[in-house]
Scaffold this motif. Structure first.
Motif, PDB file in Angstrom:
ATOM      1  N   VAL A 186       0.893  -1.160   0.047  1.00  0.00           N
ATOM      2  CA  VAL A 186       0.110   0.016  -0.112  1.00  0.00           C
ATOM      3  C   VAL A 186       0.933   1.341  -0.097  1.00  0.00           C
ATOM      4  O   VAL A 186       0.634   2.263  -0.869  1.00  0.00           O
ATOM      5  N   VAL A 187       1.735   1.132   0.784  1.00  0.00           N
ATOM      6  CA  VAL A 187       2.992   2.316   0.806  1.00  0.00           C
ATOM      7  C   VAL A 187       3.562   2.549  -0.504  1.00  0.00           C
ATOM      8  O   VAL A 187       3.676   3.696  -0.850  1.00  0.00           O
ATOM      9  N   THR A 188       3.994   1.594  -0.965  1.00  0.00           N
ATOM     10  CA  THR A 188       4.487   1.647  -2.305  1.00  0.00           C
ATOM     11  C   THR A 188       3.619   1.996  -3.342  1.00  0.00           C
ATOM     12  O   THR A 188       4.317   2.954  -4.399  1.00  0.00           O
ATOM     13  N   MET A 189       2.355   1.681  -3.508  1.00  0.00           N
ATOM     14  CA  MET A 189       1.568   2.302  -4.602  1.00  0.00           C
ATOM     15  C   MET A 189       0.966   3.797  -4.379  1.00  0.00           C
ATOM     16  O   MET A 189       1.024   4.444  -5.124  1.00  0.00           O
ATOM     17  N   ILE A 190       1.048   4.442  -3.135  1.00  0.00           N
ATOM     18  CA  ILE A 190       0.869   5.655  -2.733  1.00  0.00           C
ATOM     19  C   ILE A 190       2.137   6.497  -3.050  1.00  0.00           C
ATOM     20  O   ILE A 190       2.151   7.393  -3.902  1.00  0.00           O
ATOM     21  N   ALA A 191       3.326   5.848  -2.912  1.00  0.00           N
ATOM     22  CA  ALA A 191       4.596   6.525  -3.305  1.00  0.00           C
ATOM     23  C   ALA A 191       4.538   6.583  -4.797  1.00  0.00           C
ATOM     24  O   ALA A 191       5.054   7.551  -5.516  1.00  0.00           O
ATOM     25  N   TYR A 192       4.182   5.393  -5.573  1.00  0.00           N
ATOM     26  CA  TYR A 192       4.306   5.369  -6.951  1.00  0.00           C
ATOM     27  C   TYR A 192       3.255   6.306  -7.701  1.00  0.00           C
ATOM     28  O   TYR A 192       3.325   6.987  -8.779  1.00  0.00           O
ATOM     29  N   LEU A 193       2.147   6.802  -6.958  1.00  0.00           N
ATOM     30  CA  LEU A 193       1.152   7.759  -7.322  1.00  0.00           C
ATOM     31  C   LEU A 193       1.765   9.133  -7.534  1.00  0.00           C
ATOM     32  O   LEU A 193       1.590  10.078  -8.385  1.00  0.00           O
ATOM     33  N   PHE A 194       2.749   9.512  -6.221  1.00  0.00           N
ATOM     34  CA  PHE A 194       3.116  10.839  -6.008  1.00  0.00           C
ATOM     35  C   PHE A 194       4.679  10.999  -6.889  1.00  0.00           C
ATOM     36  O   PHE A 194       4.649  12.138  -6.955  1.00  0.00           O
ATOM     37  N   ILE A 195       5.195  10.048  -6.738  1.00  0.00           N
ATOM     38  CA  ILE A 195       6.656  10.245  -7.291  1.00  0.00           C
ATOM     39  C   ILE A 195       6.738  11.137  -8.546  1.00  0.00           C
ATOM     40  O   ILE A 195       7.623  11.903  -8.615  1.00  0.00           O
ATOM     41  N   PRO A 196       6.069  10.463  -9.486  1.00  0.00           N
ATOM     42  CA  PRO A 196       6.224  11.358 -10.950  1.00  0.00           C
ATOM     43  C   PRO A 196       6.056  12.754 -10.896  1.00  0.00           C
ATOM     44  O   PRO A 196       6.648  13.672 -11.150  1.00  0.00           O
ATOM     45  N   HIS A 197       4.952  13.023 -10.083  1.00  0.00           N
ATOM     46  CA  HIS A 197       4.583  14.406  -9.591  1.00  0.00           C
ATOM     47  C   HIS A 197       5.618  15.166  -9.056  1.00  0.00           C
ATOM     48  O   HIS A 197       6.141  16.480  -9.440  1.00  0.00           O
ATOM     49  N   LEU A 198       6.504  14.772  -8.070  1.00  0.00           N
ATOM     50  CA  LEU A 198       7.527  15.233  -7.302  1.00  0.00           C
ATOM     51  C   LEU A 198       8.584  15.589  -8.358  1.00  0.00           C
ATOM     52  O   LEU A 198       9.244  16.368  -8.264  1.00  0.00           O
ATOM     53  N   TYR A 199       9.075  14.491  -9.277  1.00  0.00           N
ATOM     54  CA  TYR A 199      10.106  14.500 -10.022  1.00  0.00           C
ATOM     55  C   TYR A 199       9.744  15.835 -10.879  1.00  0.00           C
ATOM     56  O   TYR A 199      10.896  16.669 -11.027  1.00  0.00           O
ATOM     57  N   PHE A 200       8.608  16.057 -11.575  1.00  0.00           N
ATOM     58  CA  PHE A 200       8.428  16.751 -12.415  1.00  0.00           C
ATOM     59  C   PHE A 200       8.472  18.408 -11.926  1.00  0.00           C
ATOM     60  O   PHE A 200       8.827  19.331 -12.296  1.00  0.00           O
ATOM     61  N   ARG A 201       8.079  18.198 -10.707  1.00  0.00           N
ATOM     62  CA  ARG A 201       8.063  19.587  -9.651  1.00  0.00           C
ATOM     63  C   ARG A 201       9.520  19.822  -9.556  1.00  0.00           C
ATOM     64  O   ARG A 201       9.809  21.095  -9.790  1.00  0.00           O
ATOM     65  N   LEU A 202      10.280  18.918  -9.210  1.00  0.00           N
ATOM     66  CA  LEU A 202      11.610  19.422  -9.024  1.00  0.00           C
ATOM     67  C   LEU A 202      12.414  19.625 -10.309  1.00  0.00           C
ATOM     68  O   LEU A 202      13.062  20.992 -10.039  1.00  0.00           O
ATOM     69  N   ILE A 203      12.128  19.135 -11.405  1.00  0.00           N
ATOM     70  CA  ILE A 203      12.719  19.392 -12.743  1.00  0.00           C
ATOM     71  C   ILE A 203      12.362  21.111 -13.043  1.00  0.00           C
ATOM     72  O   ILE A 203      13.046  21.894 -13.355  1.00  0.00           O
ATOM     73  N   SER A 204      11.015  21.369 -12.877  1.00  0.00           N
ATOM     74  CA  SER A 204      10.529  22.824 -13.086  1.00  0.00           C
ATOM     75  C   SER A 204      11.114  23.809 -12.356  1.00  0.00           C
ATOM     76  O   SER A 204      11.467  24.942 -12.510  1.00  0.00           O
ATOM     77  N   ASP A 205      11.317  23.563 -10.818  1.00  0.00           N
ATOM     78  CA  ASP A 205      11.925  24.316 -10.024  1.00  0.00           C
ATOM     79  C   ASP A 205      13.451  24.447 -10.185  1.00  0.00           C
ATOM     80  O   ASP A 205      13.842  25.738 -10.236  1.00  0.00           O
ATOM     81  N   ILE A 206      14.171  23.704 -10.482  1.00  0.00           N
ATOM     82  CA  ILE A 206      15.480  23.915 -11.068  1.00  0.00           C
ATOM     83  C   ILE A 206      15.367  24.492 -12.414  1.00  0.00           C
ATOM     84  O   ILE A 206      16.405  25.490 -12.464  1.00  0.00           O
ATOM     85  N   ASN A 207      14.679  24.350 -13.140  1.00  0.00           N
ATOM     86  CA  ASN A 207      14.661  25.042 -14.539  1.00  0.00           C
ATOM     87  C   ASN A 207      14.461  26.634 -14.430  1.00  0.00           C
ATOM     88  O   ASN A 207      14.677  27.564 -14.921  1.00  0.00           O
ATOM     89  N   ASN A 208      13.323  26.821 -13.559  1.00  0.00           N
ATOM     90  CA  ASN A 208      13.214  28.393 -13.029  1.00  0.00           C
ATOM     91  C   ASN A 208      14.184  29.051 -12.213  1.00  0.00           C
ATOM     92  O   ASN A 208      14.387  30.154 -12.381  1.00  0.00           O
ATOM     93  N   ARG A 209      14.976  28.009 -11.511  1.00  0.00           N
ATOM     94  CA  ARG A 209      15.899  28.732 -10.850  1.00  0.00           C
ATOM     95  C   ARG A 209      17.294  29.187 -11.453  1.00  0.00           C
ATOM     96  O   ARG A 209      17.845  30.197 -11.133  1.00  0.00           O
ATOM     97  N   TYR A 210      17.595  28.267 -12.516  1.00  0.00           N
ATOM     98  CA  TYR A 210      18.712  28.860 -13.346  1.00  0.00           C
ATOM     99  C   TYR A 210      18.272  29.129 -14.742  1.00  0.00           C
ATOM    100  O   TYR A 210      18.681  28.990 -15.594  1.00  0.00           O
TER     101      TYR A 210
END
Length: 105
Positions: free
Chosen positions: A81-105
């Motif tokens: 259950v914990v793995t499936m919840i993490a699998y739901l949110f990890i792609p969103h977290l990844y793209f959020r981090l990528i967009s924040d990095i692009n905005n910062r630099y």
């Protein structure tokens, strides 16, 4: 002396449904990841996010079916259950981090 681990007995007729459930977990997981990735990158419209979430729901159901068929214990079910919840949110977290990095630099 009590045995350390008791392995559940699986009938030979259960091997094909177990194999199919495990395969569907992989297939729906790949479809979810591909749909989320392509929608977030702009190759697909945002409507595909809803289709991706339906793939995640199907994957979760297939994983539940697999856990029931192999007679998982409660600790393993909680980990799944914990793995499936993490699998739901990890792609969103990844793209959020990528967009924040692009905005910062």
């Amino acid at each position: 002396m009590e045995p350390l681990y008791v392995r559940p007995i699986l009938a030979p007729s259960e091997f094909l449904p177990i194999f199919i459930s495990a395969t569907l977990v992989l297939v729906f997981g790949v479809m979810y990841a591909a749909s989320i990735t392509l929608a977030k990158m702009g190759y697909l419209t945002k409507k595909w996010l809803y289709i991706a979430y339906s793939f995640w729901i199907l994957q979760t159901f297939s994983l539940y079916e697999l856990a029931v068929r192999i007679h998982s214990n409660t600790f393993t079910e909680k980990i799944l259950v914990v793995t499936m919840i993490a699998y739901l949110f990890i792609p969103h977290l990844y793209f959020r981090l990528i967009s924040d990095i692009n905005n910062r630099y």
